[in-house]
Design a protein around this motif. Structure first.
Motif, mmCIF file in Angstrom:
data_model
loop_
_atom_site.group_PDB
_atom_site.id
_atom_site.type_symbol
_atom_site.label_atom_id
_atom_site.label_comp_id
_atom_site.label_asym_id
_atom_site.label_seq_id
_atom_site.Cartn_x
_atom_site.Cartn_y
_atom_site.Cartn_z
ATOM 1 N N LYS A 329 -9.148 19.672 0.259
ATOM 2 C CA LYS A 329 -9.974 19.546 1.470
ATOM 3 C C LYS A 329 -11.077 20.593 1.502
ATOM 4 C CE LYS A 329 -8.937 21.607 5.013
ATOM 5 N NZ LYS A 329 -9.315 22.881 5.693
ATOM 6 N N ASP A 330 -10.741 21.847 1.206
ATOM 7 C CA ASP A 330 -11.750 22.918 1.217
ATOM 8 C C ASP A 330 -12.854 22.642 0.199
ATOM 9 O OD1 ASP A 330 -10.315 24.201 3.178
ATOM 10 O OD2 ASP A 330 -9.387 25.664 1.823
ATOM 11 N N VAL A 333 -15.155 19.848 1.462
ATOM 12 C CA VAL A 333 -16.021 20.336 2.539
ATOM 13 C C VAL A 333 -17.137 21.199 1.955
ATOM 14 C CG1 VAL A 333 -16.133 21.834 4.569
ATOM 15 C CG2 VAL A 333 -14.251 20.190 4.327
ATOM 16 N N ASN A 341 -14.931 20.106 8.431
ATOM 17 C CA ASN A 341 -13.664 20.760 8.136
ATOM 18 C C ASN A 341 -12.633 20.392 9.213
ATOM 19 O OD1 ASN A 341 -11.798 22.359 6.884
ATOM 20 N ND2 ASN A 341 -13.010 24.231 6.956
#
Length: 350
Positions: A329-330, A333, A341
């Motif tokens: 996910k990071d 983003v 986020n």
């Protein structure tokens, strides 16, 4: 005298009729009581089930499920596919009011999430990258299972083409946009300091054909769609995610908010059914591997090597898996592949 005699006779007849009716009514009551005594348990269970279903919001009898993969059997792999193939999942879901499961294969994650968002699907299994991108874009979906944490992306070069990552500068790479392989190759090249390259979106079958013709310099693939066979056929094995654990993908199953609103207990029901299917396939390992080999069009030996049963997660979530999701996910983003986020725990529905 005759009149006096007639009146008692009428009263006697009236009294007899009343006694007969009362006796008949009493008999009916006794019969009903006996019937209830013999069938009270079944009636109570039926009432309980109906009340439970009502409390859950009237469970829809048909569950629409999507997965990634197109094959002759039209089934996914893992416990989900095995459970549907053997009827285990269907039987478990019937206990909760779901009388039919309709499943559909999709070529990639974005197509599947689009069907979830539009309401054509209630539930879908796919790689973590497309599900994260969809949720970050505002899709009303919740993560109910992370079934695997060992999805390996491969980067393959054309014959007589690039032999190292550095030789990909200025080259064209075919990827399935929005897939875990997309995330893998972008992360790989970023780590290697390579920024001068071109990505083009192609589904795996089209990318294979383009690589064979030399129309693209490299492509991403995975073991379930024949990466190892390509290597054996002479295409250059530039890299794979086994060397970069942080770039591995994971399998996710998400359900729409709308469906969950109608059946709040569904995550537990689904995961319990999945766990039962997993226990069954572990009792029939050889048959399971043959099933997966047929799905993928590969040998049983390759399936055992690339898709071992030991890699399947029994519990819906693990700390290892959630950490991998956080990293994915990071990255998405940071690369602006995910629009915003969010907290993984806000997405996960335990």
């Amino acid at each position: 005298m005759s009149i006096n005699l007639e009146k008692p006779k009428k009263r006697s007849n009236l009294l007899s009729r009343r006694l007969f009716i009362a006796g008949l009514f009493l008999s009916l009551l006794l019969l009903q009581a006996c019937s209830n005594a013999g069938g009270e348990s079944t009636g109570a269970q039926t009432t309980t089930k109906a009340n439970t279903t009502e409390a859950k919001g009237n469970v829809k009898p048909v569950l629409n499920y999507g997965f990634i993969g197109t094959n002759d059997l039209n089934l996914p792999g893992g416990p989900e596919g095995w459970g549907l193939h053997k009827g285990i999942i269907q039987e478990e879901l019937k206990k909760h009011g779901i009388t039919e499961v309709k499943w559909t294969g999709f070529p990639n994650g974005p197509d599947l999430t689009e069907s979830l968002i539009s309401g054509r699907l209630d539930l879908g299994s796919m790689g973590d990258t497309p599900s994260i991108i969809a949720y970050a874009s505002g899709a009303k979906i919740r993560l109910i299972t992370q079934g695997s944490t060992n999805s390996i992306g491969y980067l393959l070069g054309k014959k007589d083409g690039p032999k190292t990552l550095s030789e990909l500068k200025g080259k064209t790479i075919a990827i399935q946009k929005g897939s875990f392989m997309h995330r893998y190759v972008v992360g790989l090249l970023n780590d290697a300091g390579i920024t001068d390259y071109k990505l083009v979106h192609m589904l795996i079958p089209d990318a294979k054909a383009a690589l064979a013709r030399g129309d693209v310099d490299a492509m991403t693939n995975n073991t379930t769609q024949g990466a190892l066979e390509q290597i054996e056929a002479g295409f250059t094995h530039l890299d794979d995610a086994t060397k970069h654990p942080h770039l591995k993908g994971s399998g996710t199953t998400v359900a729409s908010d709308e469906y969950l609103a109608s059946f709040s207990d569904f995550p537990k029901v689904w995961n319990d059914a999945r766990k039962k299917a997993l226990a069954d396939l572990k009792q029939h390992e050889e048959e399971y591997y043959e099933f997966i080999a047929q799905l993928q069009g590969q040998s049983v030996e390759i399936v055992k090597k690339t898709n071992p049963i030991s890699a399947i997660k029994e519990e819906p979530f693990t700390e290892e898996g959630l950490k991998l999701l956080e990293g994915t996910k990071d990255f998405l983003v940071d690369e602006k592949l995910a629009k915003k986020n969010f907290e993984i725990n806000d997405w996960v529905l335990r």
